[in-house]
Design an enzyme around this catalytic site. Structure first.
Site, short mmCIF file in Angstrom:
data_model
loop_
_atom_site.label_atom_id
_atom_site.label_comp_id
_atom_site.label_asym_id
_atom_site.label_seq_id
_atom_site.Cartn_x
_atom_site.Cartn_y
_atom_site.Cartn_z
N GLN A 11 22.18 44.31 56.02
CA GLN A 11 20.88 43.97 56.62
C GLN A 11 20.70 44.69 57.96
O GLN A 11 19.63 45.24 58.24
CB GLN A 11 20.82 42.43 56.82
N GLU A 29 42.08 37.46 41.00
CA GLU A 29 43.25 36.64 41.36
C GLU A 29 42.85 35.17 41.63
O GLU A 29 43.33 34.54 42.58
CB GLU A 29 44.04 37.26 42.52
C1 LIG Z 1 38.04 44.83 39.02
C2 LIG Z 1 38.92 43.75 38.44
C3 LIG Z 1 40.31 43.88 38.52
C4 LIG Z 1 41.14 42.90 37.94
N1 LIG Z 1 42.50 43.10 37.92
C5 LIG Z 1 43.28 42.27 37.17
C6 LIG Z 1 44.68 42.55 36.96
O1 LIG Z 1 45.23 43.52 37.50
N2 LIG Z 1 45.39 41.72 36.14
C7 LIG Z 1 44.83 40.64 35.53
O2 LIG Z 1 45.52 39.96 34.80
N3 LIG Z 1 43.50 40.35 35.72
C8 LIG Z 1 42.73 41.13 36.51
N4 LIG Z 1 41.39 40.84 36.68
C9 LIG Z 1 40.83 39.67 36.03
C10 LIG Z 1 40.42 38.55 36.99
O3 LIG Z 1 41.56 37.97 37.57
C11 LIG Z 1 39.57 37.56 36.19
O4 LIG Z 1 38.32 38.19 35.94
C12 LIG Z 1 39.36 36.24 36.91
O5 LIG Z 1 40.58 35.53 36.99
C13 LIG Z 1 38.31 35.36 36.22
O6 LIG Z 1 38.54 35.26 34.86
P1 LIG Z 1 37.33 35.55 33.82
O7 LIG Z 1 36.73 36.84 34.18
O8 LIG Z 1 37.87 35.38 32.44
O9 LIG Z 1 36.29 34.42 34.12
P2 LIG Z 1 36.24 32.88 33.46
O10 LIG Z 1 37.59 32.31 33.56
O11 LIG Z 1 35.64 33.05 32.11
O12 LIG Z 1 35.26 32.20 34.41
C14 LIG Z 1 33.84 32.37 34.38
C15 LIG Z 1 33.24 31.45 35.45
O13 LIG Z 1 33.52 30.08 35.09
C16 LIG Z 1 34.15 29.45 36.21
N5 LIG Z 1 35.09 28.44 35.70
C17 LIG Z 1 36.07 28.59 34.77
N6 LIG Z 1 36.71 27.43 34.60
C18 LIG Z 1 36.15 26.52 35.45
C19 LIG Z 1 36.39 25.14 35.74
N7 LIG Z 1 37.37 24.45 35.14
N8 LIG Z 1 35.61 24.55 36.67
C20 LIG Z 1 34.64 25.24 37.31
N9 LIG Z 1 34.35 26.55 37.08
C21 LIG Z 1 35.11 27.17 36.15
C22 LIG Z 1 34.87 30.57 36.93
O14 LIG Z 1 35.18 30.21 38.28
C23 LIG Z 1 33.83 31.68 36.83
O15 LIG Z 1 32.85 31.50 37.81
C24 LIG Z 1 40.55 41.77 37.32
C25 LIG Z 1 39.16 41.64 37.28
C26 LIG Z 1 38.35 42.61 37.81
C27 LIG Z 1 36.87 42.45 37.68
#
Ligand SMILES: Cc1cc2nc3c(=O)[nH]c(=O)nc-3n(C[C@H](O)[C@H](O)[C@H](O)COP(=O)(O)OP(=O)(O)OC[C@H]3O[C@@H](n4cnc5c(N)ncnc54)[C@H](O)[C@@H]3O)c2cc1C
Length: 388
Positions: free
Chosen positions: A343, A370
């Site tokens: 901004q 993470e």
């Molecule tokens: C650029 C990037 C690098 C990454 N690097 C790694 C890596 O090196 N190794 C690795 O293993 N992973 C990695 N990840 C994965 C990352 O850790 C996950 O994307 C993250 O943990 C969320 O999991 P998900 O995307 O499956 O979301 P989901 O678990 O599907 O969650 C979707 C939404 O629902 C919410 N939610 C889920 N359960 C609940 C609940 N019980 N109560 C309230 N809200 C909830 C979550 O907070 C989120 O807002 C990476 C991701 C990205 C984008």
């Protein structure tokens, strides 16, 4: 009892060295890598030569004999300038090398750690899958034992895995279901899969919103065979292992987020002095000064939070709640600071050539990777004794 906010001489020297490297080596080059979505091998090689990938590991394994505070300081100073190189270091150390150091046999440590510590090789950690991220206990990848050969045969898919497909990636530690408890609960184990193992395929890079000079891939395993001795730690302990790895990793991500938040202050201060509107610098307006003062307050508080969690870890004290608090706070304020810095930059803040545009794009993932902000709140509530 004593309290001292100052860093030791060694820690301060490290912080200053990395700050200089970030300013003189990373800042002039990283914009181009980011725009072209290229992995900055030459910068990463230099970080390896400086010993950054070995910071928290003992010298006998090729490390620098430092600690998690040292790693946090390096991450903060790198992220103050650029988050792609910072996450490459964070994932290389916390997710790539740390599981081998924490849970590996002596032979596994001697095989992998020297190369991981020197930065010649990057390691990755494959936990997340297309159908489960936050709920990582729902892992669907399987590893069955071939009774004839003793090998593990891995099948499944991992997604969003950092550092998993660079030219220097040497291993990915994957979590997989290796059996069931008598009650039918999955037994999850961690297994080291060397890059290039037949049956292990790394897909092309994702097109991402941010962290564009870092490497993130989907991985697939089809009857991928690795020797029995590639099991990391005890069979069935994979869930406990990754919880520990993520607890530590949150401190590192918090330090990185603090760096981004502080970088937003640096860039805003510079721009507020230079840019003129209505016949004076925009920084002469109290509205801009207050924004920057608030940004500085948030970065400072985030720094105290991650250093407190790191200090507890270094002293062998419980740190789970403090790591979650630090990660939650610093990632959310990094997003806020990035929004405010953009901004302050007006239309230029929306132009990719300005570092704040990169910081804005890089900040959002900090609330997701993470452990999402929701997961951090769940952890904190649980640590406060609330029912799961
Ligand atoms: C650029 C990037 C690098 C990454 N690097 C790694 C890596 O090196 N190794 C690795 O293993 N992973 C990695 N990840 C994965 C990352 O850790 C996950 O994307 C993250 O943990 C969320 O999991 P998900 O995307 O499956 O979301 P989901 O678990 O599907 O969650 C979707 C939404 O629902 C919410 N939610 C889920 N359960 C609940 C609940 N019980 N109560 C309230 N809200 C909830 C979550 O907070 C989120 O807002 C990476 C991701 C990205 C984008």
């Amino acid at each position: 009892m004593s309290i001292d906010h100052r860093l030791s001489g060694e820690h301060e020297e490290l912080r200053a060295t990395v700050a200089e490297f970030a300013r003189d080596v990373v800042a002039p080059k990283i914009g181009q890598f980011y725009e072209q979505e290229e992995f900055p091998y030459e910068i990463v090689r230099e970080m390896g030569r400086m010993g950054l990938f070995g910071l928290p590991f003992p010298e006998e394994y090729g490390g620098m004999g430092g600690d998690y505070l040292a790693l946090g300081l390096a991450l903060e100073e790198l992220a103050r300038v650029d988050s792609s190189v910072a996450i490459t270091l964070e994932a290389g150390v916390s997710l790539g090398a740390m599981p081998v150091f924490r849970f590996g046999t002596e032979e596994q440590k001697r095989t992998w750690l020297p190369k991981l510590c020197s930065g010649e090789m990057l390691g990755a950690f494959g936990l997340t899958e297309p159908d489960c991220g936050s709920d990582a206990g729902g892992t669907r990848t399987t590893a069955r034992r071939d009774e004839a050969t003793g090998e593990w045969v891995i099948n499944g898919t991992k997604c969003f895995i950092t550092n998993s497909g660079t030219d220097i990636t040497g291993l990915v530690t994957v979590t997989a279901v290796t059996g069931r408890s008598p009650e039918g609960r999955p037994r999850i184990s961690s297994i080291i899969v060397p890059s290039g193992t037949p049956g292990f395929t790394v897909s092309k890079k994702y097109s991402k919103v941010g962290w564009n000079a870092s490497d993130t891939r989907e991985l697939s395993f089809i009857d991928c065979r690795v020797p029995a001795e590639n099991l990391l730690g005890e069979e069935g302990r994979g869930y406990a292992q990754f919880l520990r790895i993520l607890d530590e990793g949150r401190i590192a991500i918090s330090a990185l987020a603090t760096g981004l938040a502080q970088g937003c202050v640096d860039e805003s201060l510079r721009y507020a002095k230079e840019r003129e509107a209505f016949g004076r610098s925009i920084g002469a307006n109290q509205a801009i000064q207050f924004k920057i003062a608030d940004m500085e307050m948030r970065a400072h508080t985030a720094r105290l939070a991650w250093r407190d969690a790191a200090s507890r870890l270094v002293h062998g004290e419980p740190f789970k709640k403090e790591a979650a608090l630090a990660k939650l706070y610093s990632s959310e304020i990094a997003v806020t600071n990035a929004r405010e810095a953009t901004q302050i930059h007006g239309g230029y803040g929306f132009m990719n050539e300005y570092p704040v545009a990169r910081m804005w794009r890089d900040s959002k993932i900090l609330e997701i990777g993470e452990g999402t902000s929701e997961v951090q709140r769940m952890l904190i509530a649980r640590e406060l004794g609330m029912e799961a």
